[in-house]
Motif scaffolding. Structure first.
Motif, PDB file in Angstrom:
ATOM      1  N   GLY A 129      16.597  27.633  12.751  1.00 34.23           N
ATOM      2  CA  GLY A 129      15.556  27.281  13.128  1.00 34.23           C
ATOM      3  C   GLY A 129      15.802  26.469  14.853  1.00 34.23           C
ATOM      4  O   GLY A 129      16.503  26.326  14.954  1.00 34.23           O
ATOM      5  N   VAL A 130      15.244  27.080  15.709  1.00 37.14           N
ATOM      6  CA  VAL A 130      15.261  26.466  17.313  1.00 37.14           C
ATOM      7  C   VAL A 130      15.124  24.987  17.287  1.00 37.14           C
ATOM      8  O   VAL A 130      16.671  24.178  17.483  1.00 37.14           O
ATOM      9  N   ALA A 131      14.633  23.844  16.198  1.00 33.54           N
ATOM     10  CA  ALA A 131      14.831  22.520  16.182  1.00 33.54           C
ATOM     11  C   ALA A 131      16.044  22.626  15.418  1.00 33.54           C
ATOM     12  O   ALA A 131      16.329  21.200  15.411  1.00 33.54           O
ATOM     13  N   GLY A 132      16.354  22.971  14.659  1.00 34.89           N
ATOM     14  CA  GLY A 132      17.680  22.867  13.495  1.00 34.89           C
ATOM     15  C   GLY A 132      19.054  22.611  14.388  1.00 34.89           C
ATOM     16  O   GLY A 132      20.194  22.430  13.489  1.00 34.89           O
ATOM     17  N   ALA A 133      19.123  23.213  15.463  1.00 39.94           N
ATOM     18  CA  ALA A 133      20.379  23.638  16.057  1.00 39.94           C
ATOM     19  C   ALA A 133      20.831  21.900  16.928  1.00 39.94           C
ATOM     20  O   ALA A 133      22.089  22.223  16.597  1.00 39.94           O
ATOM     21  N   ALA A 134      19.859  21.058  17.149  1.00 39.48           N
ATOM     22  CA  ALA A 134      20.757  19.706  17.777  1.00 39.48           C
ATOM     23  C   ALA A 134      20.383  18.861  15.902  1.00 39.48           C
ATOM     24  O   ALA A 134      21.399  17.651  15.871  1.00 39.48           O
ATOM     25  N   LEU A 135      20.481  19.031  14.707  1.00 39.27           N
ATOM     26  CA  LEU A 135      20.522  18.570  13.715  1.00 39.27           C
ATOM     27  C   LEU A 135      21.447  18.942  13.115  1.00 39.27           C
ATOM     28  O   LEU A 135      22.714  19.517  12.750  1.00 39.27           O
ATOM     29  N   ASN A 136      22.250  16.991  12.302  1.00 40.92           N
ATOM     30  CA  ASN A 136      23.339  16.956  11.075  1.00 40.92           C
ATOM     31  C   ASN A 136      23.429  16.532   9.903  1.00 40.92           C
ATOM     32  O   ASN A 136      22.584  15.147  10.460  1.00 40.92           O
ATOM     33  N   PRO A 137      23.359  16.595   8.916  1.00 36.26           N
ATOM     34  CA  PRO A 137      23.924  18.752   8.887  1.00 36.26           C
ATOM     35  C   PRO A 137      22.822  19.280   9.419  1.00 36.26           C
ATOM     36  O   PRO A 137      21.202  19.449   9.485  1.00 36.26           O
ATOM     37  N   LYS A 138      23.072  20.718   9.093  1.00 45.75           N
ATOM     38  CA  LYS A 138      22.359  22.180   9.588  1.00 45.75           C
ATOM     39  C   LYS A 138      21.535  22.194   8.485  1.00 45.75           C
ATOM     40  O   LYS A 138      21.170  21.859   7.726  1.00 45.75           O
ATOM     41  N   PRO A 139      19.833  23.009   8.813  1.00 44.91           N
ATOM     42  CA  PRO A 139      19.468  22.889   7.622  1.00 44.91           C
ATOM     43  C   PRO A 139      19.539  24.281   6.534  1.00 44.91           C
ATOM     44  O   PRO A 139      20.769  24.902   7.355  1.00 44.91           O
ATOM     45  N   THR A 140      19.793  24.017   5.834  1.00 47.15           N
ATOM     46  CA  THR A 140      19.481  24.865   4.717  1.00 47.15           C
ATOM     47  C   THR A 140      19.771  26.382   5.135  1.00 47.15           C
ATOM     48  O   THR A 140      18.222  26.362   5.263  1.00 47.15           O
ATOM     49  N   ASN A 141      20.352  27.201   4.133  1.00 43.70           N
ATOM     50  CA  ASN A 141      20.139  28.409   4.781  1.00 43.70           C
ATOM     51  C   ASN A 141      19.752  28.957   3.181  1.00 43.70           C
ATOM     52  O   ASN A 141      19.885  28.657   2.015  1.00 43.70           O
ATOM     53  N   LEU A 142      18.407  29.690   3.168  1.00 40.01           N
ATOM     54  CA  LEU A 142      17.263  29.776   1.644  1.00 40.01           C
ATOM     55  C   LEU A 142      17.780  30.551   1.486  1.00 40.01           C
ATOM     56  O   LEU A 142      17.654  30.884   0.230  1.00 40.01           O
TER      57      LEU A 142
END
Length: 124
Positions: free
Chosen positions: A63-76
């Motif tokens: 997702g767009v907002a997930g690109a900046a997150l650490n850790p990255k969002p889980t692949n569901l």
């Protein structure tokens, strides 16, 4: 002071890199909406509103907002994600862990189970 800050940052990084496991007792929680088409439909709407921005429209963690997150969002959609019990997934949605928000106060128990029901449809 600089040493304490360094220790804190290293500890935080280590915490964020550890696998996120729900407590064993979460596995005893049973989805009261298991297999209900209406729950899946409602869960899909909730996913689009609350989750897709980070996890992506198809749940792949892109997702767009997930690109900046650490850790990255889980692949569901992965086998690893789907190996968890419904109770463990429900617990994670309820409790959250940075950077994932807790939805305990935002979504009712019913809505969180609807999300779990929908997430089960996202297998690869």
């Amino acid at each position: 002071m600089k040493g304490i800050l360094t220790i804190f940052i290293v500890g935080l990084f280590a915490f964020l890199q550890t696998p996120w496991k729900a407590p064993v007792e979460a596995d005893t929680l049973k989805n009261p909406m298991l297999g209900q088409e209406e729950a899946i439909k409602e869960g899909k709407k909730l996913f689009a509103t609350y989750c897709a921005i980070c996890h992506g429209d198809k749940g792949k963690g892109d997702g767009v907002a997930g690109a900046a997150l650490n850790p990255k969002p889980t692949n569901l959609t992965t086998t690893t994600f789907h190996a968890q019990s419904d109770g463990a997934i429900f617990w994670k949605i309820t409790e959250g862990r940075a950077p994932m928000a807790s939805y305990k106060a935002t979504l009712s128990e019913e809505k969180r189970w609807q999300l779990v029901s929908y997430l089960r449809t996202l297998k690869q």
